[in-house]
Design a protein around this motif. Structure first.
Motif, PDB file in Angstrom:
ATOM      1  N   PHE A  94      15.636 -44.869  27.269  1.00 55.35           N
ATOM      2  CA  PHE A  94      14.719 -43.968  26.525  1.00 55.35           C
ATOM      3  C   PHE A  94      15.409 -43.048  25.098  1.00 55.35           C
ATOM      4  N   PRO A  95      14.221 -43.087  24.373  1.00 51.44           N
ATOM      5  CA  PRO A  95      14.358 -42.557  23.160  1.00 51.44           C
ATOM      6  C   PRO A  95      14.171 -40.778  23.197  1.00 51.44           C
ATOM      7  N   VAL A  96      14.517 -40.257  22.125  1.00 48.78           N
ATOM      8  CA  VAL A  96      13.864 -39.094  21.922  1.00 48.78           C
ATOM      9  C   VAL A  96      12.442 -38.824  21.712  1.00 48.78           C
ATOM     10  N   GLY A  97      11.622 -38.571  22.170  1.00 48.55           N
ATOM     11  CA  GLY A  97      10.318 -37.884  22.422  1.00 48.55           C
ATOM     12  C   GLY A  97       9.551 -38.822  23.364  1.00 48.55           C
ATOM     13  N   SER A  98      10.753 -39.664  24.349  1.00 52.52           N
ATOM     14  CA  SER A  98       9.932 -40.518  25.412  1.00 52.52           C
ATOM     15  C   SER A  98       8.738 -39.582  26.211  1.00 52.52           C
ATOM     16  N   GLN A  99       7.262 -40.679  26.281  1.00 54.12           N
ATOM     17  CA  GLN A  99       7.130 -39.755  27.615  1.00 54.12           C
ATOM     18  C   GLN A  99       7.411 -40.813  28.520  1.00 54.12           C
ATOM     19  N   ILE A 100       7.695 -39.735  29.521  1.00 56.10           N
ATOM     20  CA  ILE A 100       7.712 -40.240  30.965  1.00 56.10           C
ATOM     21  C   ILE A 100       6.538 -40.144  31.915  1.00 56.10           C
ATOM     22  N   VAL A 101       5.825 -40.788  32.913  1.00 56.72           N
ATOM     23  CA  VAL A 101       5.405 -40.559  34.450  1.00 56.72           C
ATOM     24  C   VAL A 101       6.054 -40.351  35.495  1.00 56.72           C
ATOM     25  N   ALA A 102       6.010 -39.514  36.509  1.00 57.01           N
ATOM     26  CA  ALA A 102       7.239 -39.418  37.318  1.00 57.01           C
ATOM     27  C   ALA A 102       5.818 -39.088  38.981  1.00 57.01           C
ATOM     28  N   SER A 103       6.514 -39.034  40.014  1.00 53.20           N
ATOM     29  CA  SER A 103       5.474 -39.248  41.210  1.00 53.20           C
ATOM     30  C   SER A 103       6.158 -37.367  41.177  1.00 53.20           C
ATOM     31  N   ARG A 104       4.192 -37.186  41.514  1.00 49.72           N
ATOM     32  CA  ARG A 104       5.114 -35.543  41.995  1.00 49.72           C
ATOM     33  C   ARG A 104       5.441 -34.601  43.098  1.00 49.72           C
ATOM     34  N   ASP A 105       6.245 -35.953  44.107  1.00 53.08           N
ATOM     35  CA  ASP A 105       7.111 -35.266  45.453  1.00 53.08           C
ATOM     36  C   ASP A 105       8.038 -36.311  45.043  1.00 53.08           C
ATOM     37  N   LEU A 106       8.889 -35.291  44.564  1.00 53.96           N
ATOM     38  CA  LEU A 106      10.176 -36.418  44.358  1.00 53.96           C
ATOM     39  C   LEU A 106      11.074 -35.634  45.024  1.00 53.96           C
ATOM     40  N   TYR A 107      12.514 -36.152  45.158  1.00 53.42           N
ATOM     41  CA  TYR A 107      13.227 -35.289  45.792  1.00 53.42           C
ATOM     42  C   TYR A 107      14.069 -34.167  44.835  1.00 53.42           C
ATOM     43  N   GLY A 108      14.369 -32.833  44.636  1.00 55.24           N
ATOM     44  CA  GLY A 108      14.260 -32.054  44.213  1.00 55.24           C
ATOM     45  C   GLY A 108      15.055 -32.320  43.198  1.00 55.24           C
ATOM     46  N   GLY A 109      16.749 -33.247  43.163  1.00 52.37           N
ATOM     47  CA  GLY A 109      17.183 -33.034  42.009  1.00 52.37           C
ATOM     48  C   GLY A 109      17.090 -33.648  40.578  1.00 52.37           C
ATOM     49  N   SER A 110      16.250 -34.922  41.481  1.00 49.43           N
ATOM     50  CA  SER A 110      15.637 -35.749  39.840  1.00 49.43           C
ATOM     51  C   SER A 110      14.796 -34.894  39.457  1.00 49.43           C
ATOM     52  N   TYR A 111      13.816 -33.581  40.546  1.00 48.98           N
ATOM     53  CA  TYR A 111      12.677 -32.462  39.514  1.00 48.98           C
ATOM     54  C   TYR A 111      13.760 -31.684  39.000  1.00 48.98           C
ATOM     55  N   ARG A 112      14.890 -31.765  38.678  1.00 54.88           N
ATOM     56  CA  ARG A 112      15.402 -30.089  38.394  1.00 54.88           C
ATOM     57  C   ARG A 112      15.664 -30.558  37.049  1.00 54.88           C
ATOM     58  N   TYR A 113      16.481 -32.466  37.400  1.00 50.26           N
ATOM     59  CA  TYR A 113      17.107 -33.506  35.871  1.00 50.26           C
ATOM     60  C   TYR A 113      15.581 -33.339  35.051  1.00 50.26           C
ATOM     61  N   PHE A 114      14.503 -33.628  35.292  1.00 52.02           N
ATOM     62  CA  PHE A 114      13.194 -33.892  34.564  1.00 52.02           C
ATOM     63  C   PHE A 114      12.865 -32.613  33.493  1.00 52.02           C
ATOM     64  N   LYS A 115      12.936 -31.831  34.421  1.00 53.20           N
ATOM     65  CA  LYS A 115      13.083 -30.261  33.925  1.00 53.20           C
ATOM     66  C   LYS A 115      13.575 -30.179  32.984  1.00 53.20           C
TER      67      LYS A 115
END
Ligand SMILES: *Cc1c(COP(=O)(O)O)cnc(C)c1O
Length: 371
Positions: A94-115
């Motif tokens: 995905f190009p810089v600036g993309s908007q992503i929608v994700a589940s709130r209740d996620l594997y903690g490591g995925s959440y950390r990566y997204f942050k």
């Protein structure tokens, strides 16, 4: 990446048991050979056997990648060095600036990566809790939607079909982390998802002795783009680990049956126990969570268990119990966790393949010791 000599013209159990068989006409070896060679001899200038360098293509990796594609009913399968590198590979599209929608209740490591991605200013994330949330959040500016179903650790199922209808309408890519259910319970690509990722460290590997990831795409074009990117960046699964993954997957079907049967037995026991506040189980698979009435007794409870092991991770032959608050989900701020129900009284269980009577007896004695 190519599908070589393996076809899904048999039942899944048969296919799984024989992954990598009938591959070696010279020796007839039953097991897949492990090709450790990093480089391959060229017959002459301008010619190649099809194998040049192991990052690009490796015969052992090809077998596991083709099996992954067949199991998830996708066009292309890729085996990566971990579940996180699989997720990272998918996001590299995905190009810089993309908007992503994700589940709130996620594997903690995925959440950390997204942050982290957000902190670097690469993407913007919107987190949603339920299907209505997806309807509101997905717009024509959404590049991708990333979901886990069931969610982790609250075990809520999200309808892949419903979310896929939205992502199709807005031309966004739907990515499903299928680690918890595996393709034996749920095949997201058949329900409209575009890309499936796995932490193959969990059920696919199945023995708590292998770190691995998988990406499977519905379209050949997306798969080829990701294969190009994987060859460029290099987080491929090593030949030995490919072999371990093949070996693990051969028994996936047997294991899943027992994981599920044990989970159902544990759920039935915990549901009626007076020390248990609530049991969260979606009705399928080997993962469940529960909330304990006396939160202050969690430490003693964990100490008193002798068959369950207090450890992070899941999907292996041995039963594990996890405290998401301090383990898998510690990177999610406390206030946020509490706000969506990931409370400090919650424990998560991955049932192994032991005898369910022993698992229940262990829980029973550990709970009794709290009284
Ligand atoms: C463990 C896990 C991951 C990360 O996988 P690794 O193999 O540990 O890198 C991603 N998603 C889910 C649902 C997981 O359980």
């Amino acid at each position: 990446m190519e599908e070589k000599g393996q076809a899904r013209d048999v039942q899944t159990d048969t296919f799984l048991a024989q992954i990598g068989n009938h591959q070696n006409p010279v020796t007839g070896s039953i097991n897949t050979p492990i090709y450790f060679s990093t480089t391959y001899e060229h017959p002459t200038l301008g010619e190649s056997t099809g194998y040049d360098y192991t990052r690009t293509k490796n015969p052992t990796r090809e077998i596991v990648e083709s099996a992954l594609a067949i199991l998830e009913n996708g066009a292309v399968g890729l085996a990566t060095s971990s579940g996180m590198s699989a997720i990272q590979l998918v996001f590299s599209q995905f190009p810089v600036g993309s908007q992503i929608v994700a589940s709130r209740d996620l594997y903690g490591g995925s959440y950390r990566y997204f942050k982290e991605l957000e902190k670097q200013g690469l993407y913007q994330f919107t987190y949603v809790e339920d299907e209505i949330g997806f309807e509101k959040a997905i717009t024509d500016r959404t590049a991708a939607v990333f979901i886990e179903t069931p969610t982790n650790p609250l075990m809520n199922e999200v309808s892949i079909e419903k979310v896929a209808r939205l992502t199709k309408a807005y031309a966004a890519q739907l990515i499903v982390d299928n680690t918890f259910y595996t393709p034996l319970i749920q095949r997201p690509l058949e329900l409209g998802a575009d890309v499936v990722v796995h932490s193959a460290t969990k059920y696919l590997g199945g023995h708590n002795d292998l770190l691995a990831g998988a990406v499977i795409t519905r379209s050949k074009a997306v798969g080829e783009k990701l294969a190009y990117s994987l060859n460029t960046t290099g987080a491929v699964l090593s030949p030995f680990d490919c072999w371990l993954l093949i070996r693990g997957m051969k028994t996936l079907s047997l294991r899943m049956e027992r994981h599920e049967k044990n989970a159902q037995a544990v759920v039935a026991f915990l549901t009626t126990h007076k020390q248990i506040k609530e049991v969260l189980y979606p009705g399928r698979g080997g993962m469940l969570s529960f909330k304990i009435k006396k939160q202050e007794s969690i430490k003693a409870f964990l100490r008193n268990l002798s068959i369950f092991t207090f450890a992070e991770s899941l999907g292996g032959v041995e039963s594990l119990i996890t405290y998401p608050t301090t383990q898998t989900h510690a990177d999610i701020p406390e206030e946020l966790r509490e706000s969506y129900g990931l409370t400090a009284d919650l424990l998560r269980i991955s049932t192994g393949i032991e005898a369910s009577e022993d698992l229940i007896a262990d829980l029973q004695q550990a709970l009794a010791s709290l009284e």
